[in-house]
Design a protein around this motif. Structure first.
Motif, PDB file in Angstrom:
ATOM      1  N   ASP A 317     -11.078 -61.637 -50.896  1.00 29.25           N
ATOM      2  CA  ASP A 317     -10.126 -61.406 -51.986  1.00 29.25           C
ATOM      3  C   ASP A 317      -8.899 -62.302 -51.801  1.00 29.25           C
ATOM      4  OD1 ASP A 317      -8.406 -60.544 -53.933  1.00 29.25           O
ATOM      5  OD2 ASP A 317      -8.701 -58.404 -53.543  1.00 29.25           O
ATOM      6  N   PRO A 318      -8.795 -63.402 -52.584  1.00 29.58           N
ATOM      7  CA  PRO A 318      -7.641 -64.291 -52.437  1.00 29.58           C
ATOM      8  C   PRO A 318      -6.311 -63.591 -52.667  1.00 29.58           C
ATOM      9  CG  PRO A 318      -9.369 -65.331 -53.743  1.00 29.58           C
ATOM     10  CD  PRO A 318      -9.767 -63.897 -53.563  1.00 29.58           C
ATOM     11  N   ALA A 319      -6.287 -62.576 -53.525  1.00 28.50           N
ATOM     12  CA  ALA A 319      -5.022 -61.871 -53.767  1.00 28.50           C
ATOM     13  C   ALA A 319      -4.533 -61.186 -52.497  1.00 28.50           C
ATOM     14  CB  ALA A 319      -5.215 -60.855 -54.889  1.00 28.50           C
ATOM     15  N   VAL A 320      -5.468 -60.616 -51.737  1.00 27.78           N
ATOM     16  CA  VAL A 320      -5.092 -60.005 -50.459  1.00 27.78           C
ATOM     17  C   VAL A 320      -4.620 -61.068 -49.479  1.00 27.78           C
ATOM     18  CG1 VAL A 320      -5.941 -58.720 -48.462  1.00 27.78           C
ATOM     19  CG2 VAL A 320      -6.613 -58.022 -50.780  1.00 27.78           C
ATOM     20  N   ALA A 321      -5.352 -62.179 -49.414  1.00 28.87           N
ATOM     21  CA  ALA A 321      -4.990 -63.254 -48.485  1.00 28.87           C
ATOM     22  C   ALA A 321      -3.589 -63.772 -48.760  1.00 28.87           C
ATOM     23  CB  ALA A 321      -6.005 -64.383 -48.566  1.00 28.87           C
ATOM     24  N   ARG A 322      -3.227 -63.862 -50.041  1.00 26.18           N
ATOM     25  CA  ARG A 322      -1.888 -64.360 -50.383  1.00 26.18           C
ATOM     26  C   ARG A 322      -0.793 -63.414 -49.914  1.00 26.18           C
ATOM     27  NH1 ARG A 322      -2.353 -68.517 -54.054  1.00 26.18           N
ATOM     28  NH2 ARG A 322      -4.370 -68.625 -55.127  1.00 26.18           N
ATOM     29  N   SER A 323      -1.109 -62.153 -49.740  1.00 23.95           N
ATOM     30  CA  SER A 323      -0.082 -61.161 -49.425  1.00 23.95           C
ATOM     31  C   SER A 323       0.030 -60.862 -47.933  1.00 23.95           C
ATOM     32  CB  SER A 323      -0.397 -59.854 -50.168  1.00 23.95           C
ATOM     33  OG  SER A 323      -1.621 -59.294 -49.703  1.00 23.95           O
ATOM     34  N   VAL A 324      -0.780 -61.524 -47.096  1.00 18.71           N
ATOM     35  CA  VAL A 324      -0.787 -61.259 -45.652  1.00 18.71           C
ATOM     36  C   VAL A 324      -0.396 -62.533 -44.917  1.00 18.71           C
ATOM     37  CG1 VAL A 324      -2.173 -60.498 -43.690  1.00 18.71           C
ATOM     38  CG2 VAL A 324      -2.591 -59.522 -45.961  1.00 18.71           C
ATOM     39  N   VAL A 325       0.640 -62.449 -44.083  1.00 20.71           N
ATOM     40  CA  VAL A 325       1.139 -63.632 -43.384  1.00 20.71           C
ATOM     41  C   VAL A 325       0.027 -64.305 -42.583  1.00 20.71           C
ATOM     42  CG1 VAL A 325       2.769 -64.450 -41.630  1.00 20.71           C
ATOM     43  CG2 VAL A 325       3.475 -62.711 -43.283  1.00 20.71           C
ATOM     44  N   ARG A 326      -0.791 -63.519 -41.946  1.00 14.70           N
ATOM     45  CA  ARG A 326      -1.854 -64.062 -41.100  1.00 14.70           C
ATOM     46  C   ARG A 326      -2.839 -64.917 -41.880  1.00 14.70           C
ATOM     47  NH1 ARG A 326      -5.775 -65.855 -39.311  1.00 14.70           N
ATOM     48  NH2 ARG A 326      -7.052 -65.231 -37.533  1.00 14.70           N
ATOM     49  N   HIS A 327      -3.024 -64.624 -43.183  1.00 11.46           N
ATOM     50  CA  HIS A 327      -4.097 -65.259 -43.943  1.00 11.46           C
ATOM     51  C   HIS A 327      -3.614 -66.200 -45.037  1.00 11.46           C
ATOM     52  CE1 HIS A 327      -7.231 -62.839 -42.082  1.00 11.46           C
ATOM     53  NE2 HIS A 327      -6.487 -61.764 -42.275  1.00 11.46           N
TER      54      HIS A 327
END
Length: 850
Positions: A317-327
């Motif tokens: 899920d790119p939306a999740v990745a955008r919201s997590v510093v690690r990802h």
């Protein structure tokens, strides 16, 4: 009906009697009908290659998702300038296209949402489109936006049937309508926007700058080449510390003070995504760390848990990745990999294993990449990887601050602190990190060898860039062998010493001494050498007392271990004497230099370079004691010998020429001193560049002799230039900086600008008392100069008081017969006489009034 019947039956046209002609006409009509039938079927199934494709009208009429901008959950801080740029474009005539660009985590979507809210509040029609990596869907969304803005159904029907291009229909309409803002968010793969394969910058696709309103795009792609010449690129940078602190305080108002919040914001590199993550964590009552300070301290040991934690849904899920510093940066790296930049990720990892400071571009070679990662690399593929990282905002290329146009430009690479830290934590340990660090250490050592072997000052800018990365290199090298690592650091420190980069040199010298003291012991010859080198670096930075203490300790140890005549012992005695002289202990320094000169002449011979150094240093101490003629004779002899042994351009030769000029000036030979200094300025600028400490000293001395010659304006201009450069290079508290400020004040005083001179002298006196102490000769000199400026301002009581205090201190420190003592006594007498004269005049005026 009768008329028709009569026409058909009674009066048929002549051509109707020709059956061949009639049947030919019917056959032609049938062919045309069939052609139209099959053409309509073809339009319904899709356009041929290169043709206009019909569009399903139903999809345009109902997009199936919201086109409203997202709500901004908290006030947007630190983006006032960027919001104003967008607002000016929205309010202005003619519309246009703006691209908010930068690395992941900088808050591009948040900025766009705030701009959308402001535009809507001003009466603009706002439509929000989220890029889904689907050109067809983007077309549908923009068509829906145009439909909202009045694009008629008939025009959409023409696009549906393929009679017009949908993209052209949309933009022809948008060009005629004003008062709108369309946001297309997260266009991180601009090459896929379409329609077709043409470049986005040609402005024939879905994103164009030609509307009557404003098209606002957010993207990680930061290059002008991608967006074309008509797009307004708004490059987002990390938030300033104060703005970042406000973000944290808003999220966690009870977590600490404003200063503590700003400190945490600085630690997080001003990255909004990290600031929001920290603020959210601190706002939860059950969190283990509840204050800004505690969170900042925890980052040192718990970074992987606080900001480096993985999210299980980020991969899909790119939306999740955008919201997590690690990802968040993995999205950019994945895109680069899909675009063919196979080395982007390993190059980023290599840079993350270095320190936070800029890295010389010359270090990142194909050989290093291959040795570390095991992947094949060429100069072209490494260049491409770096360009890709730069394109997506993961890598910056800070501008060099080297003003020396004669030196070649040195490329610099730098990661955002959190990009570096997250990437380093993401590397698997112990593999491949150990093998990567081994390769990195090997290439760091090679880079130092290359820099040390460069002629002149060619390698100095690269040496400065390498310095911060060599301390961890030594720590890792001690596990494999101390000698090699120390040798590498010493070679680089020597290059930095030649470059006059005392601050960078100091870091390496201190690190080497700590390692050798720990592993070899305090009495090992290598440890004593390192302590001597550290003390010299401290002295070059103006830390004369620390330098003297270290030199005294080293001299004691060397006399005990090597004996009094060992060359290293003589070096320590010479260096201690230099530090004492800089502390104002001129007599003690002269005695040590005289003893060292005698011993060196006996042990090393009269023409040995170190013997000449002792003679030069003794002359300096004698000059500071007021023995100018004896000092001049020694300097002249030393200069002749150094020119013969070293040549005219050697640093020691230039030093002797500079010192001779200074002593001649003290003897009143100002013109001869000016001529020598002018030659020295030209030579030092040619050999060292305009910012080297030797060059600045030469320029300062030339200005002083010009002032003595009465060229006060030229002297003031040179002193002002030198003061500016020394403040920038050494800082405001360095003794050389204070010397330049004192000398500028003297030149201004001689120009008649007594108030400006007094202000500068008062500032310099305060700083010298704080830094050098109240009894240092330079402090006494500043007090004397301030008194002289006050005297010329007519402030006679203050001038007398300062001169009286100065005379007492100078007699105590330098003795009653020192030239400075005699000068001080004379200045006091003049000031007292002037004060008495003013008192008599006042008494006489009072008598006449009575």
């Amino acid at each position: 009906m009768a008329i028709v019947t009569n026409y058909v039956t009674a009066q048929p046209p002549k051509w109707a009697e020709n059956t061949v002609l009639v049947w030919s006409v019917f056959a032609g009509l049938a062919v045309v009908s069939l052609g139209l039938f099959f053409w309509e079927r073809r339009l319904a199934t899709g356009a041929p290659d290169g043709g206009v494709r019909p569009v399903p009208l139903g999809r345009i009429a109902a997009g199936g998702h919201s086109m409203n901008p997202p709500t901004v959950p908290a006030p947007v801080r630190g983006r006032e300038a960027e919001l104003e740029r967008i607002g000016a474009l929205v309010r202005g005539p003619g519309g246009g296209m703006a691209v908010v660009c930068g690395a992941g985590g900088l808050g591009k979507t948040t900025l766009a949402a705030e701009a959308a809210a402001q535009a809507r509040a001003q009466g603009q029609v706002v439509v929000w489109v989220r890029w889904r990596d689907d050109p067809d869907q983007l077309g549908q969304d923009l068509a829906q936006a145009a439909h909202i803005l009045g694009l008629p159904e008939s025009r959409l029907e023409e696009a549906r049937t393929g009679r017009v291009s949908l993209v052209d229909a949309v933009w022809e309409h948008l060009a005629t309508v004003e008062g709108w803002l369309i946001v297309v968010d997260n266009v991180d793969a601009p090459s896929r926007v379409g329609p077709g394969a043409g470049p986005l910058a040609a402005y024939r696709g879905w994103l164009r700058p030609h509307g009557g309103g404003v098209l606002l795009v957010t993207s990680r792609d930061t290059t002008r080449q991608t967006w074309g010449p008509d797009a307004d690129l708004i490059h987002l940078q990390p938030l300033a510390d104060d703005a970042g602190g406000v973000v944290l305080l808003h999220a966690a108002p009870h977590a600490g003070t404003e200063n503590q919040a700003e400190a945490l914001a600085a630690r997080l590199g001003g990255l909004p995504l990290a600031l929001n993550a920290a603020g959210a964590y601190l706002s939860v009552p059950t969190s283990r760390h509840r204050t800004f300070t505690a969170y900042q301290q925890a980052l040192e040991t718990e970074f992987a848990d606080l900001l480096g934690a993985e999210h299980p849904a980020a991969a899909t899920d790119p939306a999740v990745a955008r919201s997590v510093v690690r990802h968040t940066w993995d999205l950019s790296l994945d895109q680069l990999d899909r675009d063919g930049y196979a080395l982007a990720r390993p190059v980023l990892r290599l840079l993350a294993l270095l320190e936070r400071a800029p890295v010389p571009r010359s270090l990142v070679t194909p050989e290093l990449v291959t040795d570390a990662s095991g992947l094949p690399a060429t100069a072209a593929t490494v260049d491409a990887a770096l360009a890709g990282l730069h394109q997506y905002g993961l890598l910056h290329t800070p501008e060099t601050d080297e003003p020396d146009s004669d030196s070649p430009a040195v490329g610099r690479l730098q990661l955002h602190p959190l990009v570096r830290e997250v990437t380093a934590h993401a590397l698997t340990r112990p593999e491949p990190t150990d093998s990567w660090l081994t390769a990195l250490d090997d290439h760091l050592a090679r880079a130092v060898e290359a820099v040390a072997g460069m002629p002149g000052r060619t390698g100095w800018p690269t040496a400065r860039l390498l310095a911060p990365h060599l301390r961890p290199h030594l720590d890792r090298s001690t596990q494999r062998g101390l000698t090699t690592g120390v040798g590498t650091l010493d070679r680089l420190a020597d290059a930095l010493n030649n470059a006059g980069a005392a601050s960078e040199e100091l870091l390496l010298r201190r690190h080497v001494l700590d390692a050798e003291t720990r592993l070899l012991g305090p009495d090992h010859p290598h440890t004593l050498n390192s302590r001597n080198n550290l003390a010299n670096a401290l002295n070059d930075l103006g830390e004369h007392q620390q330098a003297a203490d270290l030199h005294r300790q080293t001299l004691t140890d060397r006399e005990r271990i090597h004996g009094p005549d060992h060359p290293d012992t003589l070096t320590s005695r010479n260096n201690l004497a230099n530090a004492l002289n800089d502390l104002g202990e001129h007599q003690q320094a002269a005695d040590l230099h005289r003893q060292t000169l005698t011993d060196r002449e006996r042990v090393l011979g009269p023409n040995h370079p170190e013997t000449l150094t002792s003679r030069n240093n003794l002359a300096n101490a004698l000059s500071d004691l007021g023995e100018h003629q004896q000092a001049a004779d020694l300097h002249r002899q030393t200069l002749t010998d150094r020119e013969c042994i070293h040549g005219p351009d050697h640093p020691h030769t230039l030093s002797s020429r500079n010192n001779l000029a200074a002593t001649l000036s003290e003897l009143g030979e100002h013109q001869q001193a000016a001529d020598i200094n002018r030659q020295n300025v030209a030579d030092t600028e040619r050999l060292y560049g305009p910012d080297h400490p030797h060059t600045l000293s030469s320029r300062n001395n030339l200005a002083a002799t010009l002032n003595s010659l009465g060229e006060h304006q030229q002297a003031a201009d040179l002193h002002r230039q030198t003061l500016t450069d020394r403040e920038r290079i050494h800082g405001p508290d360095h003794p050389d900086t204070l010397n330049s400020r004192n000398n500028l004040a003297n030149a201004l005083h001689d120009l008649g600008e007594h108030q400006r001179a007094a202000d500068l002298h008062r500032q310099t006196l305060t700083d010298r008392e704080r830094i050098l102490g109240p009894d240092h000769p330079d402090t006494l000199n500043s007090r004397n100069n301030l008194a002289a400026a006050l005297h010329d301002l007519g402030q006679y009581p203050q001038a007398v008081e300062l001169h009286r205090q100065n005379l007492v201190d100078i007699e105590r420190i330098l003795g009653p017969d020192h030239p400075h003592t005699r000068t001080s006594r004379n200045n006091l007498a003049i000031a007292e006489a002037r004060l008495a004269e003013v008192g008599r005049r006042r008494w006489w005026r009072t008598r006449r009034r009575t």
